[in-house]
Design an enzyme around this catalytic site. Structure first.
Site, PDB file in Angstrom:
ATOM      1  CE  LYS A 183      -2.924   2.942   2.638  1.00 19.33           C
ATOM      2  NZ  LYS A 183      -3.262   3.372   4.000  1.00 19.33           N
ATOM      3  N   GLY A 241      -7.667   9.384  10.229  1.00 19.77           N
ATOM      4  CA  GLY A 241      -7.840   9.455  11.673  1.00 19.77           C
ATOM      5  C   GLY A 241      -8.885  10.443  12.149  1.00 19.77           C
ATOM      6  CB  ALA A 285      -8.222   7.847   5.265  1.00 23.39           C
ATOM      7  N   GLY A 286     -10.775   7.939   7.256  1.00 30.13           N
ATOM      8  CA  GLY A 286     -11.897   8.786   7.614  1.00 30.13           C
ATOM      9  C   GLY A 286     -13.100   8.076   8.200  1.00 30.13           C
ATOM     10  CG  ASN A 326      -5.103   1.599  12.536  1.00 26.95           C
ATOM     11  OD1 ASN A 326      -3.907   1.797  12.425  1.00 26.95           O
ATOM     12  ND2 ASN A 326      -5.569   1.007  13.620  1.00 26.95           N
ATOM     13  CB  THR A 327      -8.211   5.944  13.799  1.00 25.33           C
ATOM     14  OG1 THR A 327      -6.897   6.184  13.281  1.00 25.33           O
ATOM     15  CG2 THR A 327      -8.405   6.785  15.049  1.00 25.33           C
TER      16      THR A 327
END
Length: 330
Positions: free
Chosen positions: A173, A234, A260-261, A282-283
């Site tokens: 990635k 994040g 993301a997001g 992830n977050t």
């Protein structure tokens, strides 16, 4: 004198098929390249014992059913990237967790088959420190090395070459960041890095802006997957630009995954309802009050969003439309 081979017609799994006269069931299985030990055969509604396959000579009009085991009786809704096929459409990261044990438990609960991993220097001063591979078995999970924290194409390329050397990973990635406050991608550097890495033999999944033109350029350079942001890394702000995401999906011939997001399960469902091949996060899991429970929620959200996309939502209307007819009221 030329001998002409005589053929006959049988029905195989509901379809007509021509075979040589005198062929046995074992001959047919060999022709189909089917392993004898892994199939069951029914001939004219009678099960054929495996030990007799070589002795059963097929006749005109025979009806055969050949079956084998498949997982769970579910339909095959897998997806593919760079020739690798996966069942789970959720990719999870491995940062921000309390420890590797919690990380492993969340990955298990998510059902993910791919986990992103950062490439960092080995702690040569304290070799007793745990390693991610002790908790997430690379034989079970596909490791996806990423270039988190790289702000130039050169740093990203160097990082992924080291990753390939360390673990043999070719599916990677790429993210090249523009600046630290937003972690928004630097698309000029991202395009340059993609070009070099593809020519270097990498299969590159690319984090990018939600820009349909830039996404198409990445695909033309040979990117294995396009990964536009839903919102800032994040941030948990969810899908901010569904219109652009839909345009990217419609124009792409490679998988498109939101990266993301995502903040909660409904964000993941929205991404999947738009037609994304998957979602990376992830977050949203790692910083939840209960990461394990959130991982399970994300698994279900991705699955339900995918089902809704496949089902095809109803059209939107400006005014009400009653479920029951109004004619014939008492």
């Amino acid at each position: 004198m030329t001998m002409t081979m005589t053929e006959l017609t049988i029905t195989l799994n509901g379809e007509p098929r021509r075979i040589a006269e005198g062929a046995s069931l074992a001959d047919l299985l060999a022709q189909l390249e089917l392993p004898v030990a892994k199939v069951a055969v029914e001939r004219n509604l009678a099960i054929v014992p495996r030990s007799t396959f070589a002795d059963v000579v097929l006749a005109e009009g025979d009806t055969l059913e050949i079956v084998h085991f498949v997982g769970g009786g579910q339909d095959d809704d897998t997806w593919e990237v760079a020739g690798r096929r996966f069942t789970s459409r959720l990719i999870v990261g491995t940062g921000k967790y309390r420890d590797y044990a919690q990380n492993a438990a969340a990955a298990e609960a998510s059902g993910a088959e791919i986990v992103t991993v950062a490439v960092r220097r080995v702690n040569v001063m304290d070799r007793s420190q745990p390693m991610l591979t002790d908790f997430l078995d690379p034989a079970r999970f596909t490791y996806l090395p990423n270039t988190a924290g790289c702000f130039t194409a050169d740093d990203a390329i160097r990082t992924l070459r080291l990753a390939r050397e360390a673990g043999g990973w070719n599916l990677v990635k790429l993210e090249v960041l523009g600046e630290a406050r937003t972690l928004y991608p630097d698309m000029a550097e991202t395009l340059r890095a993609t070009d070099i890495l593809v020519k270097d033999g990498f299969d590159v999944m690319v984090y990018c802006a939600d820009d349909p033109i830039a996404a198409k350029k990445l695909e033309e350079l040979g990117a294995a997957a396009i990964m536009p942001l839903g919102s800032l890394i994040g941030s948990g702000l969810g899908i901010q630009n569904p219109v652009n995401l839909r345009l990217i999906i419609e124009n792409a011939k490679v998988p498109v995954l939101v990266d993301a997001g995502v903040g909660t399960a409904s964000d993941a469902a929205v991404a999947m309802e738009l037609g994304c091949a998957g979602v990376l996060m992830n977050t949203a899991i790692a910083e939840a009050k209960d990461p394990i429970l959130m991982a399970r929620a994300m698994k279900l959200a991705v699955e339900s969003g995918r089902l809704a996309y496949r089902a095809g939502r109803m059209g939107k209307r400006r005014y009400a439309d009653p479920s029951s007819p109004l004619a014939g009221l008492i």
